[in-house]
Write a protein that holds these residues in place. Structure first.
Motif, PDB file in Angstrom:
ATOM      1  N   GLN A   1     -43.128  35.752  23.597  1.00 30.10           N
ATOM      2  CA  GLN A   1     -44.550  35.883  24.092  1.00 30.10           C
ATOM      3  C   GLN A   1     -44.926  34.295  24.639  1.00 30.10           C
ATOM      4  OE1 GLN A   1     -46.030  38.876  25.171  1.00 30.10           O
ATOM      5  NE2 GLN A   1     -47.136  37.013  26.708  1.00 30.10           N
ATOM      6  N   LEU A   2     -44.674  33.293  23.783  1.00 26.58           N
ATOM      7  CA  LEU A   2     -45.109  31.910  23.802  1.00 26.58           C
ATOM      8  C   LEU A   2     -44.397  31.340  25.058  1.00 26.58           C
ATOM      9  CD1 LEU A   2     -45.518  31.016  20.286  1.00 26.58           C
ATOM     10  CD2 LEU A   2     -47.369  31.050  21.931  1.00 26.58           C
TER      11      LEU A   2
ATOM     12  N   ASP B   1     -45.564  32.838  28.281  1.00 26.87           N
ATOM     13  CA  ASP B   1     -47.087  32.185  28.457  1.00 26.87           C
ATOM     14  C   ASP B   1     -47.119  30.556  29.025  1.00 26.87           C
ATOM     15  OD1 ASP B   1     -48.226  34.699  27.974  1.00 26.87           O
ATOM     16  OD2 ASP B   1     -48.759  34.106  26.123  1.00 26.87           O
ATOM     17  N   GLU B   2     -45.784  30.118  28.869  1.00 25.78           N
ATOM     18  CA  GLU B   2     -45.451  28.682  29.015  1.00 25.78           C
ATOM     19  C   GLU B   2     -46.200  27.571  28.088  1.00 25.78           C
ATOM     20  OE1 GLU B   2     -46.658  27.790  33.142  1.00 25.78           O
ATOM     21  OE2 GLU B   2     -44.778  29.097  33.953  1.00 25.78           O
ATOM     22  N   LYS B   3     -46.200  28.280  26.832  1.00 29.09           N
ATOM     23  CA  LYS B   3     -46.740  27.487  25.783  1.00 29.09           C
ATOM     24  C   LYS B   3     -45.676  26.959  24.768  1.00 29.09           C
ATOM     25  CE  LYS B   3     -51.225  29.832  25.792  1.00 29.09           C
ATOM     26  NZ  LYS B   3     -52.066  30.797  24.884  1.00 29.09           N
TER      27      LYS B   3
ATOM     28  N   GLU C   1     -57.865  27.577  19.506  1.00 30.79           N
ATOM     29  CA  GLU C   1     -58.236  27.984  20.855  1.00 30.79           C
ATOM     30  C   GLU C   1     -59.571  27.542  21.251  1.00 30.79           C
ATOM     31  OE1 GLU C   1     -55.561  28.619  23.452  1.00 30.79           O
ATOM     32  OE2 GLU C   1     -54.396  28.120  21.855  1.00 30.79           O
TER      33      GLU C   1
END
Length: 240
Positions: free
Chosen positions: A215-216, A219-221, A40
């Motif tokens: 969770q990903l 988060d739209e990841k 990141e």
């Protein structure tokens, strides 16, 4: 004699082994977290490794898979990333854009039906494409450590594990563990194809129960989808 795990009768050796396991797990988690944070940070600073492809969105990753399958189905394959140059590139590390949890069936070779090459797809396979703790952990590792953008759980036409579950006959060895994992998906008297699709939907629910995966997605990841592969046509159809 079956050990009583409820009785606090642990030796010093047992406690030491337990402590080593805890430390080992903590180190693995810390290592993954550090690498994710480093990735990141590099994105923020605009730094990329020469051996890593540019980041793509979950939607683009899924589109790349489906376009590859279309080429395969139409016999217009490009056979990307299948040369010696690519072999040298991936020795430095892997950066797959997608993961497939598929059946172990020999008629469903993942990279071939999606027209992809070395280092493109992170593949997890077992009979019946079921989500076990090991499969879930493998996929969690893939999205955290390798940056995978889309996961597909891929069922297929005439799946033998599904047929065995529908027939309900006694089976030897550990085959029963696979059938037990599939049974909750079977409601009423579905057709073979309906049962395959129902199992994919059940496995999607199991995978989405992972806090890491969910969770990903939030988060739209990451995108997680189901698929159904037709043996006769070579087409992968998305399952809603």
């Amino acid at each position: 004699m079956t050990p009583d795990y409820n009785t606090p009768n642990y030796t010093r050796r047992h406690l030491l082994q337990y402590g080593v396991c805890i430390v080992g797990t903590a180190l693995l988690t810390a290592g993954i977290t550090t690498k994710v944070l480093d990735r990141e940070k590099k994105k923020t600073l605009g730094e990329t490794s020469s051996c890593e492809p540019p980041e793509i969105t979950p939607e683009k990753a899924l589109e790349t898979l489906m376009l590859g399958n279309q080429r395969f189905m139409e016999n217009k394959q490009k056979h990307p990333n299948q040369n010696r140059q690519r072999m040298k590139e991936v020795t430095a590390g892997q950066k797959p854009f997608a993961a497939i949890l598929g059946c172990a069936d020999s008629r469903v070779p993942t990279e071939i039906i999606f027209d992809q090459g070395l280092g493109d797809i992170f593949v997890v396979r077992n009979a019946g494409n079921v989500v076990t703790p090991e499969e879930m952990g493998s996929l969690e590792f893939g999205v955290l450590e390798l940056g995978i953008k889309t996961i597909m759980i891929l069922g297929h036409e005439k799946c033998g594990a599904i047929k065995a579950t529908l027939e309900g006959n006694a089976v030897p060895g550990q085959i029963g563990s696979i059938i037990d994992a599939i049974k909750p998906a079977i409601k009423g008297k579905p057709t073979w194809e309906e049962a395959v699709i129902a199992n994919v939907k059940l496995e999607l629910k199991r995978l989405n129960s992972s806090p890491v995966i969910s969770q990903l997605i939030a988060d739209e990841k990451l995108k997680v989808v189901g698929g159904f592969y037709e043996l006769e046509t070579g087409e992968v159809k998305l399952i809603a």
